[in-house]
Each structure stands twice: as C-alpha cells, then as structure tokens.
Design a protein around this motif. Sequence first.
Motif, short mmCIF file in Angstrom:
data_model
loop_
_atom_site.label_atom_id
_atom_site.label_comp_id
_atom_site.label_asym_id
_atom_site.label_seq_id
_atom_site.Cartn_x
_atom_site.Cartn_y
_atom_site.Cartn_z
N LYS A 47 -1.32 -19.13 10.84
CA LYS A 47 -2.11 -19.94 9.91
C LYS A 47 -3.43 -19.25 9.60
O LYS A 47 -3.90 -19.25 8.46
CB LYS A 47 -2.36 -21.33 10.50
CG LYS A 47 -3.04 -22.29 9.54
CD LYS A 47 -3.37 -23.61 10.22
CE LYS A 47 -2.14 -24.42 10.50
NZ LYS A 47 -2.49 -25.79 11.00
N SER A 103 -3.06 -16.58 7.01
CA SER A 103 -2.93 -17.13 5.66
C SER A 103 -4.30 -17.44 5.05
O SER A 103 -4.58 -17.09 3.90
CB SER A 103 -2.08 -18.41 5.71
OG SER A 103 -2.03 -19.03 4.44
N TYR A 104 -5.18 -18.06 5.85
CA TYR A 104 -6.52 -18.38 5.36
C TYR A 104 -7.37 -17.12 5.18
O TYR A 104 -8.20 -17.04 4.27
CB TYR A 104 -7.22 -19.34 6.32
CG TYR A 104 -6.86 -20.79 6.09
CD1 TYR A 104 -7.35 -21.48 4.99
CD2 TYR A 104 -6.04 -21.48 6.99
CE1 TYR A 104 -7.03 -22.81 4.76
CE2 TYR A 104 -5.71 -22.82 6.77
CZ TYR A 104 -6.20 -23.48 5.67
OH TYR A 104 -5.89 -24.79 5.44
N GLU A 147 -3.73 -20.49 16.51
CA GLU A 147 -2.71 -20.60 15.46
C GLU A 147 -2.87 -19.38 14.55
O GLU A 147 -3.41 -19.46 13.46
CB GLU A 147 -2.88 -21.91 14.69
CG GLU A 147 -2.69 -23.15 15.55
CD GLU A 147 -2.82 -24.43 14.73
OE1 GLU A 147 -2.09 -24.56 13.73
OE2 GLU A 147 -3.66 -25.27 15.09
N ILE A 201 -9.30 -22.28 13.63
CA ILE A 201 -7.86 -22.03 13.78
C ILE A 201 -7.61 -20.94 14.82
O ILE A 201 -6.68 -21.03 15.63
CB ILE A 201 -7.24 -21.65 12.41
CG1 ILE A 201 -7.26 -22.85 11.47
CG2 ILE A 201 -5.82 -21.14 12.58
CD1 ILE A 201 -6.97 -22.50 10.02
#
Length: 324
Positions: A257, A260-261, A254, A249
């Motif tokens: 995102k 978030s991970y 990104e 990612i």
Amino acid sequence: MQRQHIIGALLVASTLLVGGCGVRNPNEQEELSYRKAGIQYMEKGNYESAAKTFQRALDCANGRVSDIEKDICFYKAQSLAQMGSYEKAEEVYNALINLEPGNATAYLQRGNLQGMQGKFNAAAKDYKEAIANDGKNFNLYIAIYRNYIAAGGTRSVAENYLEQALMLKEESGEDALNKGKIYYLFKDYENAKQCLSKAENEGSDEAQLYMARVYEANGEKEQAYGIYKSYDQKHKKDGFAKMRLIQLILQQKEYEKALSYIEEAKGLVSEEENRNLMEWEIVALERLGKKKEAKAKLMMYVQQYPEDKKAKREMAFLNYTMKE
C-alpha cells in the motif's frame, strides 16, 4: 552596480507606481519566465543562480514596480540571504520598506534576516513594525514564531507572539482554523480540536488536514489515518497528505500500500520530500523481499545523492546479500 540598480529602481518607482497602473509591461512574459526559472534554482538550492535570474527578471521591468516586481524582489532577497549575502538582502528589504512603509511582509522578512544572524533585538523591532501594520493577521504571528525558533531564538519569546495571536477576536472560520493551528503548536490538543472543529463546520478543508495532524501528534494514529485518507480522496494533488499517509502506512508495515501512495506522490512534492519518497520506496521494497528492485532504486538514489554515505553502505550490503 547590480545592487544599485535594484535599489534605484525601487526608489524611483515610488513616483512611477501610480502612473504605471494599468500599463502593461511589454516584457512581462519574459520577466515571468525568469521568475519561474529563479524559483526552480531556489528549489535546487542553487541560490547564486537564483539571485542572478531574479535580477534578470527585474531588468525586464524597465523601471516599473508592480506587485510582480515586489514579489520578485522578495525572492531575490531570500536567495541572497541563503547565500549568506545578508547585507545585500537587507538592502533589498530596506528599499521595499522605503517604497511602501506599511509593507508588513517586508518587515517580517527583514526581521527573519536579522534572526538568521543572531540579531534578535533588531528582529524584534522589525516584528513589532510588522504587527503594527498587519496585527489582525494570525498567520503573521505564526510565521514570526516559526522563524524565531528556526533562527535559534528563545522559545518563550517566540511563544509570546502566539499568545498575542490567541488574544485576537475570532470572527470567522478562518480565524478558528488559525487558533487551532496555534493550539496545535502549544500541544494543547483539546483546544486545537475544538477550534478546528468549528472551522471544519464552516467548510475548511485545511482544518480537516490539521485535525489529522492533531490526532497524529496526540498518538491517535488510527483516527489520523482515517482523516488523512478521507482528505486524500478529495485532494489527490495534495502532496502533504500523501506524505503523512505513507509514513503512517509504513509504520503499520503495509508495504504494498505504501508503494502505491509513493507512486502517486511523485511529482507532487518538493525535491527534499522526493528524496524522502525514494528512501521510503527502497525500504518498502527491501521489506517485501524485492531485493533486485530495491537495488535498482538504491543505485538511482546514490547517483542522485552521492554525498549520502549511509546509502552507499546499504548498497554494499545489498550487493553482498545478493551474491550467488
């Protein structure tokens, strides 16, 4: 005295092992508590404290030797090896082998110890004994390969162990999975895909994860991303899959995102991997223009890892760019 105690306990226990079966150790909970603490010391790289703590665990056994005590001995030997106390570590492995001559794991680990010292002929002898006692175990050959390479051994010699494993008869989905892993190590991605596909068809989730690694290694990033994401949805507590997803990612830029991970991965990975997460989080925040948040995270990182000079330079640069 400590060395004599552990070796003596292991040797004497050969006569106690049968008679002690089914007899509960009254100090077992204390023993397991010390074992857990020793592992935590190992994870932090404090091997001296780990070795001492594992010895305290063994002291709780009162001369009994079950699978728990053998397991603790392996941990202690590994701690001693990491400290550079090779002779003491070898004595533990010797005692385990004297107690249980067919213990392939003890031969494997003693071979690894020899390799760490550059004694590759001695390592080869121990690996030969390990294979003689557990020659149908694909993972044994893979472990020998990885450890031989890690010790600086000749790649062609290490790969010979993998070639031996490929000669084994494939009898199950687990065998197909392991052959897939070996082809992956050889960078033979087409054969790896075939074997892993067989294993997946027999319900192996690990095969799915390795299939993603094969696609990633072969430059097929989109396919790898899709498989990692699918795997992650089913295995939310698998830190490895999240780490691979985060890296892909970030490559795709990104950053929201990725953040978030990264948050999901915290607490699921090792301390070294957690350090990577902190670095990636700082990068993502900087790329998003969130300099204050990035600085706060960087300050935490520098406090936790003061030896990282690059991070200190980055902190100085952030301070400069944030001046009014």
